[in-house]
Design an enzyme around this catalytic site. Structure first.
Site, mmCIF file in Angstrom:
data_model
loop_
_atom_site.group_PDB
_atom_site.id
_atom_site.type_symbol
_atom_site.label_atom_id
_atom_site.label_comp_id
_atom_site.label_asym_id
_atom_site.label_seq_id
_atom_site.Cartn_x
_atom_site.Cartn_y
_atom_site.Cartn_z
ATOM 1 N N HIS A 16 0.817 -1.213 0.000
ATOM 2 C CA HIS A 16 0.000 0.000 0.000
ATOM 3 C C HIS A 16 0.854 1.268 0.000
ATOM 4 C CE1 HIS A 16 -4.185 0.690 -0.197
ATOM 5 N NE2 HIS A 16 -4.494 0.783 1.074
ATOM 6 N N PHE A 34 -3.727 8.503 7.810
ATOM 7 C CA PHE A 34 -3.724 7.169 7.234
ATOM 8 C C PHE A 34 -4.475 7.209 5.907
ATOM 9 C CE2 PHE A 34 -2.217 6.236 11.424
ATOM 10 C CZ PHE A 34 -1.254 5.277 11.174
#
Length: 186
Positions: A19, A65
């Site tokens: 990611h 995040f």
């Protein structure tokens, strides 16, 4: 000016995960442009400011995040009055095999929560982007587990070559339009 938002998750825990391919691209691009990141908490981001062909290139690594990545974009756009046409997004794509890249002029979030957040705060999906392949995902694994898995050593070697090619392609994009870069690199 180009505002290059690169998606990933902050902290060393996620540094080598799939990611974070967007953050890895950011690091390679900053190195190529000879600039370094500084933390700018009011923008919820690390920012590296470089120049290429007399054009300012701001490389952004949101420090929220992934699911809240758009907050950094909103803060930067509100403060600097950045035009949405100057936005460029770089992120991981689970549907592309590792070693592959794809440039797109616009599109949906494709199930990527970071892209979904950027679209929400940009209030459009019409911005140029670079998708960096991290697949294929094994059929037995959930996507949220797969993207948070570290790259293997062999995959990291492939990814380094891909990131070098991605930086070369991005710099070509800075001198051309999205369609020329698609024809050459997709």
């Amino acid at each position: 000016m180009k505002l290059v938002i690169c998606l990933g998750n902050p902290t060393s825990k996620y540094e080598r995960t799939r990611h974070n391919a967007g953050f890895m691209f950011a690091d390679f691009l900053a190195e190529k442009l000879g600039c370094s990141f500084t933390t700018e908490s009011k923008f919820k981001a690390e920012i590296a400011k470089g120049i290429y062909n007399d054009e300012a290139i701001w490389i952004i690594k949101p420090q929220t995040f992934m699911n809240l990545s758009g907050e950094a974009l909103l803060a930067l756009r509100n403060f600097y009055k950045i035009d949405i046409n100057d936005l460029f997004l770089a992120y991981d794509d689970i549907s592309l095999d590792i070693g592959k890249i794809r440039f797109r002029a616009k599109g949906s979030d494709g199930g990527h929560n970071g892209v979904k957040s950027i679209i929400k705060y940009a209030q459009t999906q019409n911005f140029d982007r670079l998708k960096i392949g991290i697949g294929p995902q094994p059929p037995y694994m959930k996507s949220e587990d797969y993207v948070l898995q570290n790259f293997s050593s062999d995959e990291m070697n492939i990814l380094k070559d891909t990131l070098n090619k991605s930086v070369e392609a991005f710099l070509y994009y800075c001198q051309n339009d999205i369609y020329k870069v698609q024809n050459k690199y997709n």
